[in-house]
Design a protein around this motif. Structure first.
Motif, PDB file in Angstrom:
ATOM      1  N   HIS A 163      12.992  -8.325 -46.286  1.00 15.84           N
ATOM      2  CA  HIS A 163      13.545  -8.876 -47.520  1.00 15.84           C
ATOM      3  C   HIS A 163      14.654  -9.883 -47.215  1.00 15.84           C
ATOM      4  N   ALA A 164      15.522  -9.538 -46.280  1.00 21.11           N
ATOM      5  CA  ALA A 164      16.676 -10.390 -45.957  1.00 21.11           C
ATOM      6  C   ALA A 164      16.282 -11.654 -45.218  1.00 21.11           C
ATOM      7  N   SER A 165      15.178 -11.599 -44.501  1.00 16.32           N
ATOM      8  CA  SER A 165      14.822 -12.727 -43.627  1.00 16.32           C
ATOM      9  C   SER A 165      13.573 -13.472 -44.066  1.00 16.32           C
ATOM     10  N   GLU A 166      13.119 -13.268 -45.282  1.00 16.02           N
ATOM     11  CA  GLU A 166      11.922 -13.962 -45.766  1.00 16.02           C
ATOM     12  C   GLU A 166      12.153 -15.466 -45.759  1.00 16.02           C
ATOM     13  N   GLY A 167      11.307 -16.193 -45.049  1.00 17.13           N
ATOM     14  CA  GLY A 167      11.448 -17.633 -44.949  1.00 17.13           C
ATOM     15  C   GLY A 167      12.726 -18.074 -44.270  1.00 17.13           C
ATOM     16  N   ASP A 168      13.217 -17.253 -43.359  1.00 18.88           N
ATOM     17  CA  ASP A 168      14.548 -17.444 -42.765  1.00 18.88           C
ATOM     18  C   ASP A 168      14.454 -17.285 -41.251  1.00 18.88           C
ATOM     19  N   ASN A 169      15.024 -18.220 -40.515  1.00 15.94           N
ATOM     20  CA  ASN A 169      14.980 -18.151 -39.060  1.00 15.94           C
ATOM     21  C   ASN A 169      16.327 -17.791 -38.436  1.00 15.94           C
ATOM     22  N   ARG A 170      17.255 -17.284 -39.224  1.00 17.40           N
ATOM     23  CA  ARG A 170      18.536 -16.893 -38.656  1.00 17.40           C
ATOM     24  C   ARG A 170      18.360 -15.762 -37.635  1.00 17.40           C
ATOM     25  N   PRO A 171      19.186 -15.713 -36.584  1.00 14.66           N
ATOM     26  CA  PRO A 171      19.106 -14.621 -35.609  1.00 14.66           C
ATOM     27  C   PRO A 171      19.294 -13.261 -36.293  1.00 14.66           C
ATOM     28  N   ARG A 172      18.519 -12.285 -35.842  1.00 14.42           N
ATOM     29  CA  ARG A 172      18.623 -10.922 -36.367  1.00 14.42           C
ATOM     30  C   ARG A 172      19.350 -10.073 -35.337  1.00 14.42           C
ATOM     31  N   LEU A 173      20.515  -9.603 -35.688  1.00 10.75           N
ATOM     32  CA  LEU A 173      21.353  -8.861 -34.756  1.00 10.75           C
ATOM     33  C   LEU A 173      21.465  -7.407 -35.186  1.00 10.75           C
ATOM     34  N   LEU A 174      21.534  -6.526 -34.207  1.00  6.34           N
ATOM     35  CA  LEU A 174      21.792  -5.109 -34.448  1.00  6.34           C
ATOM     36  C   LEU A 174      23.049  -4.728 -33.688  1.00  6.34           C
ATOM     37  N   MET A 175      24.077  -4.313 -34.410  1.00  8.69           N
ATOM     38  CA  MET A 175      25.298  -3.878 -33.750  1.00  8.69           C
ATOM     39  C   MET A 175      25.031  -2.524 -33.100  1.00  8.69           C
ATOM     40  N   SER A 176      25.164  -2.482 -31.778  1.00  9.02           N
ATOM     41  CA  SER A 176      24.765  -1.294 -31.024  1.00  9.02           C
ATOM     42  C   SER A 176      25.584  -1.167 -29.747  1.00  9.02           C
ATOM     43  N   PRO A 177      26.074   0.037 -29.409  1.00  4.78           N
ATOM     44  CA  PRO A 177      26.849   0.198 -28.175  1.00  4.78           C
ATOM     45  C   PRO A 177      26.030  -0.031 -26.912  1.00  4.78           C
ATOM     46  N   ARG A 178      24.721  -0.051 -27.023  1.00  6.84           N
ATOM     47  CA  ARG A 178      23.892  -0.290 -25.842  1.00  6.84           C
ATOM     48  C   ARG A 178      23.454  -1.754 -25.733  1.00  6.84           C
ATOM     49  N   GLY A 179      23.950  -2.584 -26.647  1.00  6.06           N
ATOM     50  CA  GLY A 179      23.587  -3.994 -26.631  1.00  6.06           C
ATOM     51  C   GLY A 179      24.311  -4.786 -25.568  1.00  6.06           C
ATOM     52  N   LYS A 180      23.962  -6.068 -25.459  1.00  8.54           N
ATOM     53  CA  LYS A 180      24.667  -6.958 -24.546  1.00  8.54           C
ATOM     54  C   LYS A 180      26.083  -7.180 -25.062  1.00  8.54           C
TER      55      LYS A 180
ATOM     56  N   GLN B 181      31.021 -17.231 -25.521  1.00  3.66           N
ATOM     57  CA  GLN B 181      29.904 -18.176 -25.440  1.00  3.66           C
ATOM     58  C   GLN B 181      28.856 -17.852 -26.504  1.00  3.66           C
ATOM     59  N   ARG B 182      28.510 -16.569 -26.651  1.00 10.47           N
ATOM     60  CA  ARG B 182      27.521 -16.189 -27.659  1.00 10.47           C
ATOM     61  C   ARG B 182      28.062 -16.428 -29.067  1.00 10.47           C
ATOM     62  N   VAL B 183      29.344 -16.181 -29.267  1.00  9.78           N
ATOM     63  CA  VAL B 183      29.969 -16.453 -30.560  1.00  9.78           C
ATOM     64  C   VAL B 183      29.816 -17.923 -30.919  1.00  9.78           C
ATOM     65  N   ARG B 184      30.063 -18.805 -29.950  1.00 10.03           N
ATOM     66  CA  ARG B 184      29.952 -20.241 -30.217  1.00 10.03           C
ATOM     67  C   ARG B 184      28.501 -20.639 -30.513  1.00 10.03           C
ATOM     68  N   GLU B 185      27.560 -20.021 -29.820  1.00 12.22           N
ATOM     69  CA  GLU B 185      26.146 -20.310 -30.082  1.00 12.22           C
ATOM     70  C   GLU B 185      25.772 -19.917 -31.509  1.00 12.22           C
ATOM     71  N   LEU B 186      26.227 -18.749 -31.938  1.00 14.53           N
ATOM     72  CA  LEU B 186      25.922 -18.281 -33.286  1.00 14.53           C
ATOM     73  C   LEU B 186      26.608 -19.143 -34.336  1.00 14.53           C
ATOM     74  N   ALA B 187      27.849 -19.552 -34.064  1.00 13.95           N
ATOM     75  CA  ALA B 187      28.597 -20.374 -35.015  1.00 13.95           C
ATOM     76  C   ALA B 187      27.953 -21.742 -35.206  1.00 13.95           C
ATOM     77  N   ALA B 188      27.201 -22.185 -34.212  1.00 18.94           N
ATOM     78  CA  ALA B 188      26.553 -23.494 -34.290  1.00 18.94           C
ATOM     79  C   ALA B 188      25.276 -23.458 -35.134  1.00 18.94           C
ATOM     80  N   GLY B 189      24.827 -22.269 -35.509  1.00 16.21           N
ATOM     81  CA  GLY B 189      23.600 -22.133 -36.280  1.00 16.21           C
ATOM     82  C   GLY B 189      23.842 -22.045 -37.775  1.00 16.21           C
ATOM     83  N   GLU B 190      22.791 -21.695 -38.505  1.00 20.50           N
ATOM     84  CA  GLU B 190      22.857 -21.624 -39.962  1.00 20.50           C
ATOM     85  C   GLU B 190      23.468 -20.323 -40.455  1.00 20.50           C
ATOM     86  N   GLY B 191      23.499 -19.312 -39.579  1.00 25.21           N
ATOM     87  CA  GLY B 191      24.033 -18.030 -39.992  1.00 25.21           C
ATOM     88  C   GLY B 191      23.417 -16.897 -39.196  1.00 25.21           C
ATOM     89  N   VAL B 192      23.647 -15.668 -39.658  1.00 26.34           N
ATOM     90  CA  VAL B 192      23.135 -14.491 -38.963  1.00 26.34           C
ATOM     91  C   VAL B 192      22.704 -13.429 -39.971  1.00 26.34           C
TER      92      VAL B 192
END
Length: 230
Positions: free
Chosen positions: A75-92, A97-108
């Motif tokens: 529902h949230a991403s219909e017709g949407d190419n924004r990155p899909r993130l999951l906040m997780s303690p096992r994530g990267k 650098q990643r913050v700047r990459e995300l800020a350069a996009g349309e959103g999250v």
């Protein structure tokens, strides 16, 4: 188009929370970025609005159901190419650098986990990027999502009054930030280092660089072995 953040959560009332204050709050009011929340529970089909179930194979806690969460993500991403993130303690680990990459996009699109975790089939099937803000456990992903968004929003164009403020901070050049001082000149018998009031800008830049390197060697030597990226 303004940067747009969509939060998938069981507790939408937590937002905007701290994001309504200071730089991020002013930027939100101006329309520099937009925030909306999706209540995961709205995508349940049973009368109890069940969002979790026991772990396959046994064990403590509960796991977010794949069918319910997947519907919310779709529902949230219909017709949407924004990155899909999951906040997780096992994530990267989240980096500047990643913050700047995300800020350069349309959103999250940010999924806030709860309970013991999220069914792996949703992570794989909806290509969720797992992101961690540190080696510790929170009650849920909402506080982590706020930290992620605060880091992103503050470097969006026009949010900081002085654009240079974001270029001389910890992690931006692969080093921790140098020490800061301000008036009074002498406080409790301690003086501002003379070089900072000398007017010699080359010497000041050299001192700041040397202090940044010193602090990084002492506190985060791991940063010195990483390639510097902008």
């Amino acid at each position: 188009m303004a940067f747009r953040a969509t939060i998938l959560t069981l507790y939408p009332e937590m937002f905007p929370g701290l994001l309504s204050q200071s730089l991020s709050g002013k930027a939100l009011s101006r329309g520099d970025w937009a925030l909306d929340c999706v209540q995961i529970r709205d995508f349940t089909t049973d009368r109890h609005r069940t969002v979790d179930d026991t772990p396959a194979g046994g064990g403590a806690g509960m796991v977010l159901k794949p069918d319910v969460l997947a519907k919310a993500i779709d529902h949230a991403s219909e017709g949407d190419n924004r990155p899909r993130l999951l906040m997780s303690p096992r994530g990267k680990p989240l980096t500047q650098q990643r913050v700047r990459e995300l800020a350069a996009g349309e959103g999250v699109i940010v999924v806030c986990g709860r309970f013991e975790g999220v069914d792996q089939r949703v992570i794989d099937g909806r290509q969720l990027e797992e992101v961690s803000i540190g080696d510790y456990i929170l009650s849920g992903g909402e506080p982590a999502a706020m930290i992620l968004l605060d880091a992103i929003v503050r470097i969006l164009p026009g949010v900081m009054g002085n654009a240079l403020s974001g270029e001389h901070e910890s992690f931006e050049g692969g080093l921790l930030e140098h020490p800061h001082y301000t008036r009074p000149q002498v406080w409790e018998g301690l003086e501002i280092p003379g070089v900072l009031t000398s007017g010699n800008h080359a010497a000041i830049d050299r001192w700041r660089r040397e202090e940044a390197q010193k602090l990084t060697r002492e506190r985060r030597p791991d940063l010195l072995s990483q390639p510097v990226t902008k």
